[in-house]
Enzyme design. Structure first.
Site, short mmCIF file in Angstrom:
data_model
loop_
_atom_site.label_atom_id
_atom_site.label_comp_id
_atom_site.label_asym_id
_atom_site.label_seq_id
_atom_site.Cartn_x
_atom_site.Cartn_y
_atom_site.Cartn_z
N ASN A 1 3.89 2.35 -15.20
CA ASN A 1 3.42 1.53 -16.34
C ASN A 1 2.77 2.47 -17.37
OD1 ASN A 1 1.53 0.12 -18.00
ND2 ASN A 1 1.70 -1.65 -16.65
N ARG B 1 -2.69 -5.13 -27.95
CA ARG B 1 -3.73 -4.11 -27.96
C ARG B 1 -3.19 -2.72 -27.60
NH1 ARG B 1 -7.24 -5.99 -22.74
NH2 ARG B 1 -7.21 -7.93 -23.90
N HIS C 1 3.56 -3.85 -20.62
CA HIS C 1 2.99 -5.19 -20.78
C HIS C 1 2.81 -5.43 -22.28
CE1 HIS C 1 -0.51 -8.12 -19.46
NE2 HIS C 1 0.35 -8.68 -20.30
N HIS D 1 -1.39 -3.07 -9.19
CA HIS D 1 -2.68 -3.23 -9.85
C HIS D 1 -3.78 -2.47 -9.12
CE1 HIS D 1 -5.80 -4.75 -12.41
NE2 HIS D 1 -4.84 -5.17 -13.21
N1 PXP Z 1 1.05 -4.93 -12.21
C1 PXP Z 1 0.63 -5.84 -13.10
C2 PXP Z 1 1.19 -7.22 -13.03
C3 PXP Z 1 -0.29 -5.51 -14.11
O1 PXP Z 1 -0.70 -6.43 -14.99
C4 PXP Z 1 -0.76 -4.17 -14.18
C5 PXP Z 1 -1.69 -3.77 -15.27
O2 PXP Z 1 -1.04 -3.88 -16.49
C6 PXP Z 1 -0.28 -3.24 -13.23
C7 PXP Z 1 0.62 -3.66 -12.24
C8 PXP Z 1 -0.69 -1.82 -13.25
O3 PXP Z 1 -2.03 -1.72 -12.92
P1 PXP Z 1 -2.77 -0.34 -13.02
O4 PXP Z 1 -2.76 0.07 -14.46
O5 PXP Z 1 -4.14 -0.65 -12.50
O6 PXP Z 1 -2.01 0.63 -12.16
#
Ligand code: PXP
Length: 240
Positions: free
Chosen positions: A8, A50, A44, A192
């Site tokens: 991500n 943002r 995202h 996450h």
């Molecule tokens: N999965 C989802 C659904 C998320 O909303 C996020 C954060 O945007 C992540 C994974 C990635 O989380 P992190 O940035 O804490 O690795």
């Protein structure tokens, strides 16, 4: 087979937006992550824009060589954007303007009819749909009911656990959630709050297909570069 790593790159865009300039570029970061072995890219598109901008999504769609997973709220505006851009997968997440990051999973149980409609609109557009949910039996069951192909189990509670006991409790919930989702024919993803320190027990979850990891990899990339940051995470996942 170890789960695949989808990186991500939202927070590359966070840094750019801090100065409203052109650098660093999340698309460039994504291509470097792919070159280093990442098997997918996640972004995202938030309602308040943002970090990731509409243009990033369009360019990412053209440039990404692996899989593109778009996280978004289940709003009509976002569904229309997704149907135009056509990422490979859409992960529906709950979204509040005031939150720093996504807090908690999507509430599926109380929105079955609404989500059924939004999921089928996305699928009719050719996208796979995953729902980001807490590892709870009724949310998992209803995710299958609304027709999603996958669930992404929220690992935030595990990541934030303050004692070893609490961490083990959260890990047990995730293991059980994976088994329940798989038994219902759902693909199992997770993400996450995952870091180089807490990834390995999660990478070993039964039936796990995809991991979505952002903040920790982007943070490490500041010191060692994106290539090295991705390789180190892949190594931990492989050895879990
Ligand atoms: N999965 C989802 C659904 C998320 O909303 C996020 C954060 O945007 C992540 C994974 C990635 O989380 P992190 O940035 O804490 O690795």
């Amino acid at each position: 087979m170890p789960p695949i790593l989808q990186v991500n790159v939202d927070h590359v865009a966070t840094l750019r937006q801090a100065r409203q300039t052109i650098e660093p570029d999340p698309v460039d970061a994504a291509l470097q992550a792919e070159q280093a072995g990442a098997q997918g890219i996640t972004i995202h598109l938030r309602e308040d824009r943002r970090h990731i901008q509409d243009r990033d999504l369009a360019v990412m769609r053209q440039m990404a060589q692996t899989r593109l997973n778009l996280e978004m709220g289940a709003t009509d505006e976002m569904i229309e954007i997704a149907c135009k851009v056509k990422p490979d997968m859409v992960t529906l997440v709950p979204e509040k303007r005031e939150e720093v990051t996504t807090e908690g999973g999507l509430e599926v149980v109380s929105q079955v009819e609404f989500l059924k409609k939004q999921v089928s609109r996305l699928q009719a557009g050719g996208m796979e749909v995953s729902l980001f949910i807490d590892p709870e039996a009724d949310q998992i069951k209803m995710s299958a009911q609304v027709g999603a192909q996958a669930v992404e189990l929220h690992t935030g509670e595990y990541a934030n656990a303050i004692s070893e006991e609490a961490r083990q409790t959260e890990l047990s919930r995730l293991i059980q959630g994976s088994e329940e989702a798989y038994a219902l024919g759902l693909q199992v993803n997770a993400g996450h709050g995952l870091t180089y320190f807490n990834i390995q027990p999660i990478a070993g979850l039964p039936y796990l297909n995809e991991l979505n990891i952002g903040h920790s990899i982007v943070s490490r990339s500041i010191y060692v570069g994106m290539t090295q940051a991705v390789r180190e995470m892949l190594e931990l996942i492989r050895n879990a």
